[in-house]
Design an enzyme around this catalytic site. Sequence first.
Site, PDB file in Angstrom:
ATOM      1  N   HIS A 171       0.810  -1.225   0.000  1.00 12.44           N
ATOM      2  CA  HIS A 171       0.000   0.000   0.000  1.00 12.44           C
ATOM      3  C   HIS A 171       0.845   1.278   0.000  1.00 12.44           C
ATOM      4  O   HIS A 171       0.295   2.376  -0.148  1.00 12.44           O
ATOM      5  CB  HIS A 171      -0.947   0.026   1.202  1.00 12.44           C
ATOM      6  N   ASP A 297      -4.109 -12.931   3.607  1.00  9.69           N
ATOM      7  CA  ASP A 297      -5.375 -12.477   4.180  1.00  9.69           C
ATOM      8  C   ASP A 297      -6.583 -12.785   3.298  1.00  9.69           C
ATOM      9  O   ASP A 297      -7.718 -12.498   3.688  1.00  9.69           O
ATOM     10  CB  ASP A 297      -5.326 -10.984   4.542  1.00  9.69           C
TER      11      ASP A 297
HETATM   12  C1  SP5 Z   1      -1.040  -5.147   4.001  1.00  9.96           C
HETATM   13  C2  SP5 Z   1      -2.493  -5.187   4.280  1.00  9.96           C
HETATM   14  O1  SP5 Z   1      -3.102  -6.248   4.228  1.00  9.96           O
HETATM   15  N1  SP5 Z   1      -3.067  -4.065   4.646  1.00  9.96           N
HETATM   16  C3  SP5 Z   1      -4.440  -4.111   4.916  1.00  9.96           C
HETATM   17  C4  SP5 Z   1      -4.896  -2.830   5.390  1.00  9.96           C
HETATM   18  C5  SP5 Z   1      -6.377  -2.883   5.542  1.00  9.96           C
HETATM   19  N2  SP5 Z   1      -6.723  -2.492   6.840  1.00  9.96           N
HETATM   20  C6  SP5 Z   1      -8.080  -2.123   6.929  1.00  9.96           C
HETATM   21  C7  SP5 Z   1      -8.365  -1.962   8.351  1.00  9.96           C
HETATM   22  C8  SP5 Z   1      -9.811  -1.738   8.576  1.00  9.96           C
HETATM   23  C9  SP5 Z   1     -10.071  -1.881  10.022  1.00  9.96           C
HETATM   24  N3  SP5 Z   1      -9.969  -3.214  10.466  1.00  9.96           N
HETATM   25  C10 SP5 Z   1     -11.236  -3.693  10.883  1.00  9.96           C
HETATM   26  C11 SP5 Z   1     -11.166  -5.103  11.291  1.00  9.96           C
HETATM   27  C12 SP5 Z   1     -12.557  -5.605  11.511  1.00  9.96           C
HETATM   28  N4  SP5 Z   1     -12.572  -7.020  11.697  1.00  9.96           N
HETATM   29 ZN    ZN Z   2      -4.113  -7.169   2.750  1.00 11.57          ZN
END
Ligand code: SP5
Ligand code: ZN
Length: 354
Positions: A171, A297
Site C-alpha cells: 500500500h 489475508d
Molecule cells: C497489508 C495489508 O493487508 N493491509 C491491509 C490494510 C487494511 N486495513 C483495513 C483496516 C480496517 C479496520 N480493520 C477492521 C477489522 C474488523 N474485523
Molecule cells: Zn491485505
Amino acid sequence: MSLPVPVVWNEDCLRHEPAGEVWLGVRDPGTEVPARALVLRDALTAAGAPLTAAGRHDDTILRRVHHPALLGHLASVWEDWEAAGLPAGSGRDRVVPYVFPTPGLLAGLPPPIPPAVHGRAGLYCYDTMTLIGPGSWAAIRGAADAAQTAADLVSEGTPLAYALCRPPGHHATRGAYGGSCYLNNAAVAAEALRAAGAARVAVLDIDAHHGNGTQMIFWERADVWYGSLHVDPGAGWFPHYLGYAGERGAGPGAGFTRNLPLAPGTGDDGWLAALGALCDEASAFAPEAVVVSLGLDAAAGDPESPLQVTGAGYRAAGQRIAALGPAVFIQEGGYDLATLGALAVATLAGAASA
Ligand code: SP5
Ligand code: ZN
C-alpha cells in the site's frame, strides 16, 4: 521432506509495534502485530526452510522506488515526535496524523512542508491506521533490506526465495505510506531484479487488498507489469479509491496493469480461476523474473477480508505462479495467527513443486 525455499529474516521486524490502529476515530488493537512474523518464521523453519539473514543495502534501489522526502520523513518522524514532547506530555505514544493536504484543501497550491511535526505527519501518510513508534524505522528499513536480499538470491540463480517482510509494503506509494505499509518491499524487489538485469518483471499481488502503492509506482512503466486479485474496493473494502478493473496503466505503461476485483465471499474456485487468467496475461508479458506480493489475508477466517480461500487454494496458487519463472515472494498481509504459518508453508510448497 523439507521446504527448499530460503526464508530471508530480519530480527528488527519485531521492533515495529504499531500499538493499534485508529479506525473510524477509535484506536483498535490492530492486527498487524509482531507475533505475525514469529508465527511465519516458526512454521517455515519447522517445515525445513533455511533461514537467511537480510543483508544491509544502500539507498540506491530505495530511491528509485520512493521520493527522498518520504524516506527522510520515515527515518526521523519518531524522533521529532518525541522531541516535540507528544508522548511524554499528553500520552500521544505513536505518530498519527490529523490534517491531510487533500486536493480539496489546497485547491492546486503546492503544499508547504509544515515545521510542526504534528502538522507534517499528514503530508506523507494517507490514513489514520498506520502508526509509527520507537522501533518502527528499524523494522521498516529492515523489511526493505529483506526484500532486496531475496531479490539478490533470485538474481544469482536461486529459483525461489521468500522475504519475511514486516511491516508489509504494497500500500506504500512513491511518496506516502498507509494501509499498515511504509516502504514498498515488493517494488524494491522488482527494481532490484531490474537492476540486476531482468528485462521484464511481473508483479503478481494476491493479497486480499489491492496493492495500490505498487500499481501506482509502476503505472507508467512497460518493463514492470502489475496484476492483482483482491476483494472489490467498490464493495466497501480498503483501499476504497483504487483497485478497479478500469485501471490499466498510462503512457508507456498503458495495458501493463491488470486488476481483477472479486466479490466478497469468493472462495477457491473463483479465486483460482481469476488467478489463472492473471497468470496467463503475465505469461504473455514473458517476464524474466516474478515478484509475488504474498498476502495470506484472502484466507477464510482472516479478520481483515471476506475472501474464503483455503490452504489448498494457496498451494495451487504457489504452483501456478512459480511456473511463470524465477520468483521472489514478499510477505504482505495475513492476520489470522492460528493459520498464517500453514498458509505460508502451503504456498511455498506449491511453488517448490512447480
Ligand atoms: C497489508 C495489508 O493487508 N493491509 C491491509 C490494510 C487494511 N486495513 C483495513 C483496516 C480496517 C479496520 N480493520 C477492521 C477489522 C474488523 N474485523
Ligand atoms: Zn491485505
